[in-house]
Design a protein around this motif. Structure first.
Motif, PDB file in Angstrom:
ATOM      1  N   ARG A   3     -21.385  60.196  75.705  1.00  0.00           N
ATOM      2  CA  ARG A   3     -20.302  60.419  76.009  1.00  0.00           C
ATOM      3  C   ARG A   3     -20.527  61.852  77.052  1.00  0.00           C
ATOM      4  O   ARG A   3     -20.788  61.871  78.630  1.00  0.00           O
ATOM      5  CB  ARG A   3     -19.149  60.457  76.009  1.00  0.00           C
ATOM      6  CG  ARG A   3     -18.647  58.733  75.745  1.00  0.00           C
ATOM      7  CD  ARG A   3     -16.728  58.718  75.848  1.00  0.00           C
ATOM      8  NE  ARG A   3     -16.268  57.639  75.571  1.00  0.00           N
ATOM      9  CZ  ARG A   3     -15.581  57.528  74.977  1.00  0.00           C
ATOM     10  NH1 ARG A   3     -14.217  57.488  75.072  1.00  0.00           N
ATOM     11  NH2 ARG A   3     -15.090  55.644  75.177  1.00  0.00           N
ATOM     12  N   ARG A   4     -20.967  62.730  76.586  1.00  0.00           N
ATOM     13  CA  ARG A   4     -21.201  64.213  76.965  1.00  0.00           C
ATOM     14  C   ARG A   4     -22.851  63.753  78.228  1.00  0.00           C
ATOM     15  O   ARG A   4     -22.927  64.603  79.414  1.00  0.00           O
ATOM     16  CB  ARG A   4     -21.215  65.050  76.292  1.00  0.00           C
ATOM     17  CG  ARG A   4     -20.471  66.030  75.170  1.00  0.00           C
ATOM     18  CD  ARG A   4     -20.466  66.733  74.680  1.00  0.00           C
ATOM     19  NE  ARG A   4     -19.601  66.842  73.624  1.00  0.00           N
ATOM     20  CZ  ARG A   4     -19.542  68.350  73.713  1.00  0.00           C
ATOM     21  NH1 ARG A   4     -20.110  69.131  74.047  1.00  0.00           N
ATOM     22  NH2 ARG A   4     -17.938  68.514  73.239  1.00  0.00           N
ATOM     23  N   ALA A   5     -23.053  63.055  77.561  1.00  0.00           N
ATOM     24  CA  ALA A   5     -24.477  62.517  78.005  1.00  0.00           C
ATOM     25  C   ALA A   5     -24.563  61.945  79.922  1.00  0.00           C
ATOM     26  O   ALA A   5     -25.273  62.042  80.669  1.00  0.00           O
ATOM     27  CB  ALA A   5     -25.812  62.346  77.535  1.00  0.00           C
ATOM     28  N   GLY A   6     -22.835  61.421  80.185  1.00  0.00           N
ATOM     29  CA  GLY A   6     -22.774  60.493  81.406  1.00  0.00           C
ATOM     30  C   GLY A   6     -22.622  58.868  80.816  1.00  0.00           C
ATOM     31  O   GLY A   6     -23.030  58.636  81.551  1.00  0.00           O
ATOM     32  N   LEU A   7     -22.720  58.854  79.566  1.00  0.00           N
ATOM     33  CA  LEU A   7     -23.435  57.655  78.888  1.00  0.00           C
ATOM     34  C   LEU A   7     -21.847  56.619  79.325  1.00  0.00           C
ATOM     35  O   LEU A   7     -20.883  56.692  78.847  1.00  0.00           O
ATOM     36  CB  LEU A   7     -23.737  57.402  77.912  1.00  0.00           C
ATOM     37  CG  LEU A   7     -25.821  57.798  78.008  1.00  0.00           C
ATOM     38  CD1 LEU A   7     -25.881  57.667  76.133  1.00  0.00           C
ATOM     39  CD2 LEU A   7     -26.516  56.892  78.684  1.00  0.00           C
ATOM     40  N   THR A   8     -22.001  55.523  79.363  1.00  0.00           N
ATOM     41  CA  THR A   8     -20.535  54.259  79.177  1.00  0.00           C
ATOM     42  C   THR A   8     -21.163  54.363  77.449  1.00  0.00           C
ATOM     43  O   THR A   8     -21.229  52.602  77.206  1.00  0.00           O
ATOM     44  CB  THR A   8     -20.707  53.094  80.114  1.00  0.00           C
ATOM     45  OG1 THR A   8     -20.812  54.044  81.431  1.00  0.00           O
ATOM     46  CG2 THR A   8     -19.651  51.977  79.177  1.00  0.00           C
ATOM     47  N   VAL A   9     -20.225  54.234  77.012  1.00  0.00           N
ATOM     48  CA  VAL A   9     -19.666  53.691  75.603  1.00  0.00           C
ATOM     49  C   VAL A   9     -18.087  53.218  75.044  1.00  0.00           C
ATOM     50  O   VAL A   9     -17.087  53.910  75.721  1.00  0.00           O
ATOM     51  CB  VAL A   9     -19.224  55.573  74.147  1.00  0.00           C
ATOM     52  CG1 VAL A   9     -19.542  54.989  72.818  1.00  0.00           C
ATOM     53  CG2 VAL A   9     -20.786  56.143  74.539  1.00  0.00           C
TER      54      VAL A   9
END
Length: 181
Positions: free
Chosen positions: A25-31
């Protein structure tokens, strides 16, 4: 942006689950965090986790990657769940990324997905599994399969997943903010 499924089972390893979810999530990915059933998940050390949804509710969605946290109890429950095996096989057929840490590579082995592949896991987890090239490395990538050893490698594992999905620059950005060195 990539979408990642993290299924949680009772007895999962909380350090791995939370580290994976947090860093992705810190990387901006949708988890998407999905429990095998409705309700809270009691992790291996008694930490209570609250999945956002259930596996049943998201099974028809497309994911770029599925990441299985370990913990022996959690991995055993994931391995026993036919929905997980079917999901993993479908993702493998589609050439999607499949990642597992600690005891969870046994789920991949049980689904027949590690045959003739190199993999790592918590010591002893893959012993006796014919056809798997076991490694003692912290993280192993073999094509679209990524495996890791255990709680102590969770951060390295998550950072490699970020690098695979977002590139080296995003991995470096996330890692720098963590103040690891």
């Amino acid at each position: 942006m990539a979408t990642i499924l993290v299924p949680l089972a009772q007895g999962c390893e909380e350090l791995e689950a939370v580290t994976i979810i947090d860093l992705l999530r810190r990387a901006g990915l949708t988890v998407v965090v999905a429990g095998l059933e409705v309700g809270t998940v009691t992790a291996s050390r008694g930490v209570i986790l609250l999945p956002e949804t259930t596996l049943t509710e998201v099974l028809d969605q497309d994911f770029d990657m599925v990441v299985l946290p370990g913990g022996l109890g959690g991995a055993q429950r994931l391995e026993a769940d036919r929905r997980i095996a079917a999901l993993l096989r479908r993702m493998a057929e589609q050439g999607r990324y499949i990642a597992a840490i600690c005891a969870a590579p046994r789920v991949l082995a049980g689904a027949g997905l590690l045959d003739n592949r190199e993999a790592t896991a918590y010591p002893g987890i893959l012993d006796g599994q014919a056809g798997i090239k076991t490694s003692s490395a912290a993280v192993v990538r073999d094509g679209t399969f990524i495996t890791s050893r255990g709680p102590g490698t969770a951060m390295d594992f998550a950072l490699i997943l970020i690098e695979i999905l977002c590139g080296r620059d995003q991995r470096d950005t996330v890692e720098a903010a963590l103040q690891r060195s």
